[in-house]
Design a protein around this motif. Structure first.
Motif, PDB file in Angstrom:
ATOM      1  N   ALA A  68       0.820  -1.214   0.000  1.00  0.00           N
ATOM      2  CA  ALA A  68       0.000   0.000   0.000  1.00  0.00           C
ATOM      3  C   ALA A  68       0.854   1.265   0.000  1.00  0.00           C
ATOM      4  O   ALA A  68       2.023   1.248   0.389  1.00  0.00           O
ATOM      5  CB  ALA A  68      -0.926   0.003   1.212  1.00  0.00           C
ATOM      6  N   GLY A  69       0.219   2.356  -0.428  1.00  0.00           N
ATOM      7  CA  GLY A  69       0.864   3.669  -0.340  1.00  0.00           C
ATOM      8  C   GLY A  69       0.751   4.483  -1.591  1.00  0.00           C
ATOM      9  O   GLY A  69       0.709   3.950  -2.708  1.00  0.00           O
ATOM     10  N   ALA A  70       0.654   5.808  -1.409  1.00  0.00           N
ATOM     11  CA  ALA A  70       0.650   6.770  -2.520  1.00  0.00           C
ATOM     12  C   ALA A  70      -0.450   6.489  -3.538  1.00  0.00           C
ATOM     13  O   ALA A  70      -0.226   6.540  -4.744  1.00  0.00           O
ATOM     14  CB  ALA A  70       2.023   6.809  -3.198  1.00  0.00           C
ATOM     15  N   THR A  71      -1.654   6.193  -3.033  1.00  0.00           N
ATOM     16  CA  THR A  71      -2.820   5.950  -3.885  1.00  0.00           C
ATOM     17  C   THR A  71      -2.524   4.890  -4.946  1.00  0.00           C
ATOM     18  O   THR A  71      -2.859   5.019  -6.108  1.00  0.00           O
ATOM     19  CB  THR A  71      -3.312   7.255  -4.531  1.00  0.00           C
ATOM     20  OG1 THR A  71      -3.405   8.266  -3.512  1.00  0.00           O
ATOM     21  CG2 THR A  71      -4.683   7.113  -5.155  1.00  0.00           C
ATOM     22  N   GLY A  72      -1.868   3.823  -4.514  1.00  0.00           N
ATOM     23  CA  GLY A  72      -1.588   2.696  -5.394  1.00  0.00           C
ATOM     24  C   GLY A  72      -0.269   2.758  -6.129  1.00  0.00           C
ATOM     25  O   GLY A  72       0.164   1.765  -6.708  1.00  0.00           O
ATOM     26  N   THR A  73       0.400   3.903  -6.096  1.00  0.00           N
ATOM     27  CA  THR A  73       1.620   4.078  -6.891  1.00  0.00           C
ATOM     28  C   THR A  73       2.746   3.142  -6.458  1.00  0.00           C
ATOM     29  O   THR A  73       3.456   2.573  -7.303  1.00  0.00           O
ATOM     30  CB  THR A  73       2.106   5.536  -6.821  1.00  0.00           C
ATOM     31  OG1 THR A  73       1.187   6.371  -7.523  1.00  0.00           O
ATOM     32  CG2 THR A  73       3.482   5.687  -7.450  1.00  0.00           C
ATOM     33  N   ILE A  74       2.932   2.966  -5.156  1.00  0.00           N
ATOM     34  CA  ILE A  74       4.067   2.169  -4.674  1.00  0.00           C
ATOM     35  C   ILE A  74       3.958   0.721  -5.164  1.00  0.00           C
ATOM     36  O   ILE A  74       4.913   0.155  -5.709  1.00  0.00           O
ATOM     37  CB  ILE A  74       4.161   2.227  -3.139  1.00  0.00           C
ATOM     38  CG1 ILE A  74       4.507   3.651  -2.689  1.00  0.00           C
ATOM     39  CG2 ILE A  74       5.225   1.251  -2.629  1.00  0.00           C
ATOM     40  CD1 ILE A  74       4.530   3.857  -1.193  1.00  0.00           C
ATOM     41  N   GLY A  75       2.800   0.118  -4.989  1.00  0.00           N
ATOM     42  CA  GLY A  75       2.627  -1.255  -5.427  1.00  0.00           C
ATOM     43  C   GLY A  75       2.691  -1.395  -6.931  1.00  0.00           C
ATOM     44  O   GLY A  75       3.309  -2.333  -7.465  1.00  0.00           O
ATOM     45  N   MET A  76       2.062  -0.457  -7.653  1.00  0.00           N
ATOM     46  CA  MET A  76       2.048  -0.561  -9.110  1.00  0.00           C
ATOM     47  C   MET A  76       3.422  -0.291  -9.725  1.00  0.00           C
ATOM     48  O   MET A  76       3.747  -0.811 -10.796  1.00  0.00           O
ATOM     49  CB  MET A  76       1.006   0.399  -9.687  1.00  0.00           C
ATOM     50  CG  MET A  76      -0.419   0.045  -9.291  1.00  0.00           C
ATOM     51  SD  MET A  76      -0.829  -1.699  -9.602  1.00  0.00           S
ATOM     52  CE  MET A  76      -0.826  -1.714 -11.389  1.00  0.00           C
ATOM     53  N   ARG A  77       4.222   0.509  -9.038  1.00  0.00           N
ATOM     54  CA  ARG A  77       5.587   0.720  -9.546  1.00  0.00           C
ATOM     55  C   ARG A  77       6.391  -0.573  -9.443  1.00  0.00           C
ATOM     56  O   ARG A  77       7.218  -0.869 -10.314  1.00  0.00           O
ATOM     57  CB  ARG A  77       6.269   1.838  -8.759  1.00  0.00           C
ATOM     58  CG  ARG A  77       7.633   2.202  -9.329  1.00  0.00           C
ATOM     59  CD  ARG A  77       8.148   3.505  -8.800  1.00  0.00           C
ATOM     60  NE  ARG A  77       9.361   3.905  -9.485  1.00  0.00           N
ATOM     61  CZ  ARG A  77       9.951   5.089  -9.340  1.00  0.00           C
ATOM     62  NH1 ARG A  77       9.426   5.992  -8.536  1.00  0.00           N
ATOM     63  NH2 ARG A  77      11.056   5.371 -10.005  1.00  0.00           N
ATOM     64  N   ARG A  78       6.112  -1.345  -8.411  1.00  0.00           N
ATOM     65  CA  ARG A  78       6.800  -2.634  -8.280  1.00  0.00           C
ATOM     66  C   ARG A  78       6.417  -3.552  -9.441  1.00  0.00           C
ATOM     67  O   ARG A  78       7.267  -4.283  -9.967  1.00  0.00           O
ATOM     68  CB  ARG A  78       6.447  -3.281  -6.943  1.00  0.00           C
ATOM     69  CG  ARG A  78       7.099  -4.628  -6.748  1.00  0.00           C
ATOM     70  CD  ARG A  78       6.957  -5.134  -5.341  1.00  0.00           C
ATOM     71  NE  ARG A  78       7.214  -6.555  -5.263  1.00  0.00           N
ATOM     72  CZ  ARG A  78       7.034  -7.294  -4.180  1.00  0.00           C
ATOM     73  NH1 ARG A  78       6.600  -6.715  -3.066  1.00  0.00           N
ATOM     74  NH2 ARG A  78       7.269  -8.586  -4.194  1.00  0.00           N
ATOM     75  N   VAL A  79       5.156  -3.525  -9.847  1.00  0.00           N
ATOM     76  CA  VAL A  79       4.731  -4.327 -10.995  1.00  0.00           C
ATOM     77  C   VAL A  79       5.410  -3.824 -12.268  1.00  0.00           C
ATOM     78  O   VAL A  79       5.937  -4.608 -13.054  1.00  0.00           O
ATOM     79  CB  VAL A  79       3.195  -4.279 -11.156  1.00  0.00           C
ATOM     80  CG1 VAL A  79       2.774  -5.044 -12.422  1.00  0.00           C
ATOM     81  CG2 VAL A  79       2.503  -4.866  -9.935  1.00  0.00           C
ATOM     82  N   ALA A  80       5.390  -2.509 -12.464  1.00  0.00           N
ATOM     83  CA  ALA A  80       5.929  -1.917 -13.695  1.00  0.00           C
ATOM     84  C   ALA A  80       7.409  -2.219 -13.886  1.00  0.00           C
ATOM     85  O   ALA A  80       7.877  -2.366 -15.020  1.00  0.00           O
ATOM     86  CB  ALA A  80       5.699  -0.412 -13.691  1.00  0.00           C
ATOM     87  N   THR A  81       8.162  -2.302 -12.786  1.00  0.00           N
ATOM     88  CA  THR A  81       9.614  -2.496 -12.872  1.00  0.00           C
ATOM     89  C   THR A  81      10.043  -3.952 -12.732  1.00  0.00           C
ATOM     90  O   THR A  81      11.231  -4.254 -12.755  1.00  0.00           O
ATOM     91  CB  THR A  81      10.327  -1.654 -11.797  1.00  0.00           C
ATOM     92  OG1 THR A  81       9.838  -2.024 -10.504  1.00  0.00           O
ATOM     93  CG2 THR A  81      10.082  -0.170 -12.010  1.00  0.00           C
ATOM     94  N   ALA A  82       9.066  -4.859 -12.596  1.00  0.00           N
ATOM     95  CA  ALA A  82       9.391  -6.283 -12.474  1.00  0.00           C
ATOM     96  C   ALA A  82       9.786  -6.852 -13.837  1.00  0.00           C
ATOM     97  O   ALA A  82       9.500  -6.274 -14.890  1.00  0.00           O
ATOM     98  CB  ALA A  82       8.192  -7.044 -11.916  1.00  0.00           C
ATOM     99  N   ALA A  83      10.438  -7.989 -13.818  1.00  0.00           N
ATOM    100  CA  ALA A  83      10.778  -8.674 -15.073  1.00  0.00           C
ATOM    101  C   ALA A  83       9.489  -9.045 -15.798  1.00  0.00           C
ATOM    102  O   ALA A  83       8.548  -9.531 -15.180  1.00  0.00           O
ATOM    103  CB  ALA A  83      11.593  -9.930 -14.775  1.00  0.00           C
ATOM    104  N   PRO A  84       9.436  -8.817 -17.112  1.00  0.00           N
ATOM    105  CA  PRO A  84       8.216  -9.120 -17.875  1.00  0.00           C
ATOM    106  C   PRO A  84       8.103 -10.597 -18.223  1.00  0.00           C
ATOM    107  O   PRO A  84       8.080 -10.990 -19.393  1.00  0.00           O
ATOM    108  CB  PRO A  84       8.377  -8.254 -19.124  1.00  0.00           C
ATOM    109  CG  PRO A  84       9.853  -8.204 -19.334  1.00  0.00           C
ATOM    110  CD  PRO A  84      10.458  -8.168 -17.950  1.00  0.00           C
ATOM    111  N   ASP A  85       8.037 -11.432 -17.185  1.00  0.00           N
ATOM    112  CA  ASP A  85       7.995 -12.877 -17.399  1.00  0.00           C
ATOM    113  C   ASP A  85       6.702 -13.513 -16.908  1.00  0.00           C
ATOM    114  O   ASP A  85       6.538 -14.731 -16.969  1.00  0.00           O
ATOM    115  CB  ASP A  85       9.195 -13.545 -16.711  1.00  0.00           C
ATOM    116  CG  ASP A  85       9.291 -13.198 -15.224  1.00  0.00           C
ATOM    117  OD1 ASP A  85       8.325 -12.616 -14.672  1.00  0.00           O
ATOM    118  OD2 ASP A  85      10.327 -13.511 -14.608  1.00  0.00           O
ATOM    119  N   GLY A  86       5.780 -12.679 -16.401  1.00  0.00           N
ATOM    120  CA  GLY A  86       4.500 -13.200 -15.947  1.00  0.00           C
ATOM    121  C   GLY A  86       4.477 -13.652 -14.506  1.00  0.00           C
ATOM    122  O   GLY A  86       3.434 -14.100 -14.018  1.00  0.00           O
TER     123      GLY A  86
END
Length: 325
Positions: A68-86
């Motif tokens: 949680a945090g920053a209206t969803g930004t913290i968690g979604m940034r983790r998704v965006a910067t993860a390896a694109p392997d599913g």
């Protein structure tokens, strides 16, 4: 003639490509991390946990993490910067979309591969049942009589919940105090504790407290009443316009990092589509007063872009550019 080092390099590249191809063809070979960018117990967390056992029947085993945090930004940034392997995916929401549309987060929609929409949700204005304000008109009067003082709790800020809180104050013709939290469950806790006068929340994250007689919905931010709460008026019913700058929608949807291999995306879309359309999840959605549909892949990408544009247009009218964050 190739030099020995060139041959070694070519073999290494071929091996890596073969390994990647095998990994894709056997996807998923392990558990998939699913990031919920909100606190546990909120509507998005509850929805994915309801989908989890059904997804397992389709070969996708999730490990759910609340970031949680920053209206969803913290968690979604983790998704965006993860390896694109599913193996790292997450839950996008209109809340984070609103921040993207307003330029209040470094994230962009292009950083994500869109998989499937999980829900579209109505939003309601709720007060503690013990509140002296028993109706929407009572609450509007409270705001009019106490300008700049009445508190409204919202999960996050500069999002659709915040927009509707501001529209409620606009209907009263006064300013108010917005109180942002890191998730709906936190708003509920402070509503029950009497720390905020009201909250803008989804039925799915307040249903238990409503049924127990602890919280009372007094207005629906929609053009039609909800089937589950036929006695709760819409703002429109009471003559208050909460869509003066155009319609906006609250939704949640599954995303992966951009650059996801096509076959992995197809497997995720197939599994999530099957789980979302499963009669058990549809029954769950009905009991929790949210809607499900069959929007996936490129169709979802177009919808995300459309919703983001609408949110950006409305937010530009609701939140002055010089407003401090």
């Amino acid at each position: 003639m190739l030099k020995p080092t060139s041959i070694i390099l070519a073999c290494a590249i071929a091996a890596l490509q073969l390994s990647a191809s095998q990994a894709q063809s056997t996807y998923p070979a392990r558990d998939v991390t699913f990031i919920v960018p909100w606190n546990a117990g909120g509507s998005n967390d509850v929805a994915i946990r309801a989908l989890d056992p059904i997804l397992r029947e389709h070969g996708i085993k999730l490990v759910i993490e609340n970031v949680a945090g920053a209206t969803g930004t913290i968690g979604m940034r983790r998704v965006a910067t993860a390896a694109p392997d599913g193996y790292t995916i997450g839950m996008g929401t209109s809340s984070t979309l609103a921040l993207i549309a307003q330029g209040k987060t470094p994230l962009t929609n292009a950083q994500f591969t869109h998989i499937a929409r999980v829900s579209t949700d109505p939003l309601m204005l709720l007060v503690p049942t013990k509140s002296e304000q028993k109706s929407l008109d009572d609450f509007i009067k409270l705001m009019k009589d106490n300008p700049d003082k009445v508190t409204v709790g919202t999960p996050g800020s500069y999002n659709l919940n915040h927009i509707f809180a501001s529209m409620t104050a606009r209907a009263a013709g006064v300013n108010y105090v917005n109180v942002p939290y890191t998730g709906g469950s936190k708003v509920v806790a402070d509503l029950l504790g009497g720390h905020v006068a009201s909250g803008v929340l989804k039925p799915s994250e307040t249903l238990g407290q409503i049924q127990e007689g602890l919280l009372k919905p007094i207005g629906v931010f929609a053009n039609e009443r909800l089937e589950m709460f036929p006695d709760v008026p819409t703002f429109k019913d009471r003559g208050y316009d909460v869509f003066p700058f155009g319609p906006v929608v609250q939704m949640a949807y599954v995303v992966a990092p951009a650059g996801l291999p096509a076959d992995v995306r197809t497997k995720l879309i197939t599994a999530f589509r099957a789980a979302i359309q499963d009669p058990r999840f549809k029954e769950f959605s009905k009991k929790n007063a949210f809607l499900v549909d069959d929007l996936t892949g490129d169709g979802l990408t177009k919808e995300v872009d459309s919703v983001a544009a609408a949110l950006g247009t409305v937010a530009a009218q609701v939140f002055p550019k010089d407003q401090k964050e």
